[in-house]
Design a protein around this motif. Structure first.
Motif, PDB file in Angstrom:
ATOM      1  N   HIS A  80      43.705  45.828  41.669  1.00 18.08           N
ATOM      2  CA  HIS A  80      44.480  46.847  42.381  1.00 18.08           C
ATOM      3  C   HIS A  80      45.002  47.922  41.432  1.00 18.08           C
ATOM      4  O   HIS A  80      45.135  49.087  41.820  1.00 18.08           O
ATOM      5  CB  HIS A  80      45.631  46.205  43.160  1.00 18.08           C
ATOM      6  N   THR A  81      45.254  47.553  40.192  1.00 17.77           N
ATOM      7  CA  THR A  81      45.776  48.554  39.241  1.00 17.77           C
ATOM      8  C   THR A  81      44.704  49.552  38.825  1.00 17.77           C
ATOM      9  O   THR A  81      45.013  50.677  38.451  1.00 17.77           O
ATOM     10  CB  THR A  81      46.357  47.879  37.980  1.00 17.77           C
ATOM     11  N   THR A  82      43.414  49.152  38.904  1.00 15.99           N
ATOM     12  CA  THR A  82      42.347  50.088  38.539  1.00 15.99           C
ATOM     13  C   THR A  82      42.239  51.215  39.566  1.00 15.99           C
ATOM     14  O   THR A  82      41.841  52.323  39.228  1.00 15.99           O
ATOM     15  CB  THR A  82      40.986  49.365  38.418  1.00 15.99           C
ATOM     16  N   LEU A  83      42.602  50.935  40.825  1.00 14.09           N
ATOM     17  CA  LEU A  83      42.592  51.981  41.854  1.00 14.09           C
ATOM     18  C   LEU A  83      43.650  53.046  41.578  1.00 14.09           C
ATOM     19  O   LEU A  83      43.559  54.167  42.068  1.00 14.09           O
ATOM     20  CB  LEU A  83      42.824  51.362  43.239  1.00 14.09           C
ATOM     21  N   GLU A  84      44.642  52.675  40.792  1.00 13.51           N
ATOM     22  CA  GLU A  84      45.689  53.627  40.413  1.00 13.51           C
ATOM     23  C   GLU A  84      45.317  54.394  39.150  1.00 13.51           C
ATOM     24  O   GLU A  84      46.099  55.199  38.633  1.00 13.51           O
ATOM     25  CB  GLU A  84      47.013  52.874  40.199  1.00 13.51           C
ATOM     26  N   GLY A  85      44.114  54.128  38.624  1.00 12.39           N
ATOM     27  CA  GLY A  85      43.631  54.862  37.458  1.00 12.39           C
ATOM     28  C   GLY A  85      43.897  54.182  36.130  1.00 12.39           C
ATOM     29  O   GLY A  85      43.608  54.762  35.068  1.00 12.39           O
ATOM     30  N   THR A  86      44.468  52.984  36.142  1.00 11.47           N
ATOM     31  CA  THR A  86      44.736  52.274  34.884  1.00 11.47           C
ATOM     32  C   THR A  86      43.422  51.814  34.258  1.00 11.47           C
ATOM     33  O   THR A  86      42.638  51.123  34.911  1.00 11.47           O
ATOM     34  CB  THR A  86      45.648  51.060  35.131  1.00 11.47           C
ATOM     35  N   PRO A  87      43.169  52.191  32.989  1.00 16.87           N
ATOM     36  CA  PRO A  87      41.911  51.796  32.347  1.00 16.87           C
ATOM     37  C   PRO A  87      41.991  50.417  31.700  1.00 16.87           C
ATOM     38  O   PRO A  87      43.080  49.840  31.551  1.00 16.87           O
ATOM     39  CB  PRO A  87      41.716  52.871  31.277  1.00 16.87           C
ATOM     40  N   ASP A  88      40.837  49.887  31.317  1.00 15.47           N
ATOM     41  CA  ASP A  88      40.724  48.675  30.487  1.00 15.47           C
ATOM     42  C   ASP A  88      41.425  47.463  31.102  1.00 15.47           C
ATOM     43  O   ASP A  88      42.099  46.705  30.401  1.00 15.47           O
ATOM     44  CB  ASP A  88      41.305  48.946  29.087  1.00 15.47           C
ATOM     45  N   ILE A  89      41.270  47.282  32.388  1.00 12.67           N
ATOM     46  CA  ILE A  89      41.874  46.117  33.044  1.00 12.67           C
ATOM     47  C   ILE A  89      40.950  44.902  32.953  1.00 12.67           C
ATOM     48  O   ILE A  89      41.245  43.942  32.243  1.00 12.67           O
ATOM     49  CB  ILE A  89      42.225  46.422  34.512  1.00 12.67           C
ATOM     50  N   CYS A  90      39.821  44.959  33.640  1.00  9.04           N
ATOM     51  CA  CYS A  90      38.851  43.859  33.575  1.00  9.04           C
ATOM     52  C   CYS A  90      37.550  44.287  32.903  1.00  9.04           C
ATOM     53  O   CYS A  90      36.713  43.441  32.580  1.00  9.04           O
ATOM     54  CB  CYS A  90      38.531  43.334  34.977  1.00  9.04           C
ATOM     55  N   TRP A  91      37.382  45.614  32.738  1.00 13.20           N
ATOM     56  CA  TRP A  91      36.199  46.163  32.073  1.00 13.20           C
ATOM     57  C   TRP A  91      36.630  47.432  31.355  1.00 13.20           C
ATOM     58  O   TRP A  91      37.538  48.134  31.831  1.00 13.20           O
ATOM     59  CB  TRP A  91      35.098  46.460  33.098  1.00 13.20           C
ATOM     60  N   PRO A  92      36.031  47.744  30.204  1.00 11.35           N
ATOM     61  CA  PRO A  92      36.473  48.910  29.437  1.00 11.35           C
ATOM     62  C   PRO A  92      36.392  50.222  30.221  1.00 11.35           C
ATOM     63  O   PRO A  92      35.441  50.453  30.975  1.00 11.35           O
ATOM     64  CB  PRO A  92      35.502  48.939  28.252  1.00 11.35           C
ATOM     65  N   LEU A 340      27.941  30.407  44.852  1.00 13.11           N
ATOM     66  CA  LEU A 340      27.649  31.168  43.639  1.00 13.11           C
ATOM     67  C   LEU A 340      28.903  31.834  43.078  1.00 13.11           C
ATOM     68  O   LEU A 340      29.637  32.512  43.795  1.00 13.11           O
ATOM     69  CB  LEU A 340      26.591  32.230  43.979  1.00 13.11           C
ATOM     70  N   LEU A 341      29.136  31.606  41.773  1.00 15.63           N
ATOM     71  CA  LEU A 341      30.162  32.327  41.021  1.00 15.63           C
ATOM     72  C   LEU A 341      29.455  33.293  40.088  1.00 15.63           C
ATOM     73  O   LEU A 341      28.475  32.922  39.433  1.00 15.63           O
ATOM     74  CB  LEU A 341      31.016  31.376  40.168  1.00 15.63           C
ATOM     75  N   ILE A 342      29.941  34.536  40.010  1.00 16.32           N
ATOM     76  CA  ILE A 342      29.319  35.493  39.114  1.00 16.32           C
ATOM     77  C   ILE A 342      30.351  36.165  38.216  1.00 16.32           C
ATOM     78  O   ILE A 342      31.498  36.372  38.608  1.00 16.32           O
ATOM     79  CB  ILE A 342      28.523  36.568  39.877  1.00 16.32           C
ATOM     80  N   SER A 343      29.916  36.497  37.008  1.00 16.69           N
ATOM     81  CA  SER A 343      30.682  37.332  36.089  1.00 16.69           C
ATOM     82  C   SER A 343      29.774  38.509  35.746  1.00 16.69           C
ATOM     83  O   SER A 343      28.621  38.307  35.361  1.00 16.69           O
ATOM     84  CB  SER A 343      31.053  36.553  34.827  1.00 16.69           C
ATOM     85  N   THR A 344      30.290  39.734  35.913  1.00 16.22           N
ATOM     86  CA  THR A 344      29.408  40.894  35.875  1.00 16.22           C
ATOM     87  C   THR A 344      29.877  41.986  34.917  1.00 16.22           C
ATOM     88  O   THR A 344      31.007  41.962  34.418  1.00 16.22           O
ATOM     89  CB  THR A 344      29.295  41.532  37.277  1.00 16.22           C
ATOM     90  N   ALA A 345      28.990  42.961  34.733  1.00 20.83           N
ATOM     91  CA  ALA A 345      29.279  44.119  33.891  1.00 20.83           C
ATOM     92  C   ALA A 345      30.133  45.147  34.620  1.00 20.83           C
ATOM     93  O   ALA A 345      30.074  46.343  34.327  1.00 20.83           O
ATOM     94  CB  ALA A 345      27.973  44.757  33.429  1.00 20.83           C
ATOM     95  N   ALA A 346      30.947  44.677  35.582  1.00 21.99           N
ATOM     96  CA  ALA A 346      31.908  45.560  36.253  1.00 21.99           C
ATOM     97  C   ALA A 346      33.281  44.903  36.317  1.00 21.99           C
ATOM     98  O   ALA A 346      34.167  45.377  37.013  1.00 21.99           O
ATOM     99  CB  ALA A 346      31.422  45.902  37.656  1.00 21.99           C
TER     100      ALA A 346
END
Length: 512
Positions: A80-92, A340-346
């Protein structure tokens, strides 16, 4: 046999610096690549990705350090914080795109992060799938070089505060490479159209000017579009307009319920190729003719884990337990259902995508999708999967020579016991009671648990025959028209209430 299909010894592969045919090694390599890229993010720091990378067994260490996430949990805790424009949360970096997805059961849209790294990985897989067409005997090379009609979401994305959101197919088309454009139909202008009905009308208008070699999209919408073209131009079949049409790349739902109706629109047989492209990434695709499953993408941009789909790991509502058993790719078995569990480049980490799969060829990493963790019926222990339902519908359609393009099922109380209520789309004349008996008969044959419970607490099977248009109209009123949207095969909770209310209002309108 193609040279690229020959399996060389690992020693020779290593000497030649060619990739080794080892899914476990490929997956560990992908995991390390993801961890290295994200180790300085807030998520990577909290869950000590550096420590995982230093471990002798990074796969197991990763499972120990990082919990399993559902969409609601990872969105509430992180995304939810990435929608506010915060960078580097779960992906660079900042997230510029979000795929809007409601799956087939949720009412509110999900915002799935889409990064350049994910799109790049998806594109590589798409190119590999195109290259795999050499494994198909019935696809002429000339058809691949013709137009590609892709029926997806609008490329005119919703603009948020520093981000864009829309259907993944729209995001992908918007970011397509330059060499893709000459082949891509319906072209940029029509692809940008947000009004689905207007988009289809424009495609029908332009259809005679195109030479289409293959189709890409969700079966229901592709079928509807082809039917409209045939009706508009008074054709006997679509091959009268597009003689080079040779194959159909489909995904999202099982194609079996649609196949009989779709083939009525053709002048000659075509090849069907299944893909598993979710909003979260390109997971698998069928890479050879006559294969029973799709090959998992093990060496690119997604790390996968497999949770046995059983009562130990999931409750009666399909909710995953807090610390489930999760297997890596070398630990799975053929013939068993896994979530299925996935970890992704996003920046999706140990993310429960909601699909259940089964390995049909472990050596080749080929799987089939068997359903959804929440799309099964087990009111009294009948354990009825979407796969069972699709197969029963296919068998009944063939036996009765009818076309059933859509259906959905709900579990309902019946006196002191229970019943299954089927809603079936069929424009052919069919008796509902006879159809119910046939479906019941096939399900007993396909599922032993179902057969046992039909003699116990599961007392009745009801079928209500509707038109395909009624299913489409309900999707429209829910705002789920076109693109990747598909009708849920099992209705529960709020969606079931909305469906029943919709049918009741239609009945009231008819009698008014």
């Amino acid at each position: 046999m193609a040279i690229l299909d020959i399996k060389l010894p690992n020693s020779i592969l290593k000497a030649l610096r060619l990739p080794q045919n080892n899914p476990r090694r490929q997956q560990i390599k992908v995991l390390k690549k993801l961890l290295r890229k994200a180790r300085f993010t807030s998520f990577g720091q909290q869950y000590r990705f550096d420590e995982v990378l230093l471990s002798k067994h990074p796969g197991k260490k990763f499972q120990e350090m990082v919990p399993v996430f559902t969409y609601n949990k990872i969105y509430t805790d992180w995304w939810h914080t990435t929608l506010e424009g915060t960078p580097d949360i779960c992906w660079p970096g900042k997230i510029r795109y979000y795929a809007l997805s409601s799956g087939t059961s949720e009412a509110a849209s999900k915002y799935i992060p889409v990064t350049n790294d994910l799109l790049r990985g998806n594109k590589i897989v798409m190119i590999k799938q195109l290259l795999s067409l050499r494994n198909y005997e019935d696809i002429p090379y000339s058809s691949v070089s013709k137009g590609w009609l892709t029926l997806g979401g609008s490329t005119d994305l919703q603009k948020g505060s520093g981000y864009y959101a829309g259907d993944l197919s729209g995001i992908t088309a918007k970011n397509a490479p330059f060499w893709f454009q000459p082949f891509y139909k319906p072209g940029k202008k029509i692809a940008k159209e947000k009004d689905w009905n207007k988009k289809i009308e424009e495609i029908v208008e332009k259809a005679p000017h195109w030479d289409i070699g293959f189709l890409v999209g969700v079966p229901a919408w592709i079928q509807m579009c082809v039917e409209m073209i045939i009706e508009r131009y008074k054709l006997n079949n679509i091959h009268e307009m597009w003689p080079n049409l040779a194959f159909f790349v489909h995904g999202g739902v099982s194609f079996e319920p649609y196949k009989k109706g779709f083939e009525k629109l053709l002048g000659k047989p075509i090849t069907y190729i299944e893909t598993y492209l979710a909003s979260e990434g390109f997971i698998a695709y069928q890479d050879r003719q006559y294969s029973t499953g799709m090959r998992l993408v093990t060496g690119e941009h997604i790390f996968m884990e497999f949770v046995p789909f059983d009562s130990k790991n999931f409750n009666a509502d399909g909710e995953i337990v807090s610390n489930p058993e999760a297997l890596m790719i070398h630990e799975v078995e053929e013939g068993k259902d896994y979530a299925l569990l996935i970890s992704t480049a996003a920046g999706a980490w140990r993310y429960l995508i909601g699909d259940t799969i089964r390995f049909v060829d472990k050596e080749r990493c080929e799987i089939v999708i068997t359903g959804r963790t929440k799309h099964f019926l087990s009111l009294v222990g009948e354990h009825l999967s979407v796969e069972n339902m699709n197969k029963a519908i296919q068998l009944v359609s063939d036996e009765m020579n009818i076309c059933i393009p859509e259906f959905t099922v709900a579990g309902i109380p019946h006196g002191n016991f229970f019943a299954h209520q089927w809603y079936v789309a069929c424009n052919d004349h069919v008796d509902g009671k006879k159809l119910a008996a046939k479906i019941d008969e096939k399900l007993k044959m396909l599922n032993d648990d179902y057969a046992v419970e039909r003699n116990s607490a599961l007392k009745e099977v009801f079928v209500e025959v509707l038109s395909e248009q009624q299913f489409m109209d309900f999707m429209r009123c829910k705002g789920k028209v076109g693109g990747q949207h598909k009708f849920p095969r099992v209705l529960k909770g709020r969606m079931l209430e909305d469906w029943q209310r919709f049918l009741k209002s239609e009945l009231t309108t008819v009698h008014a």
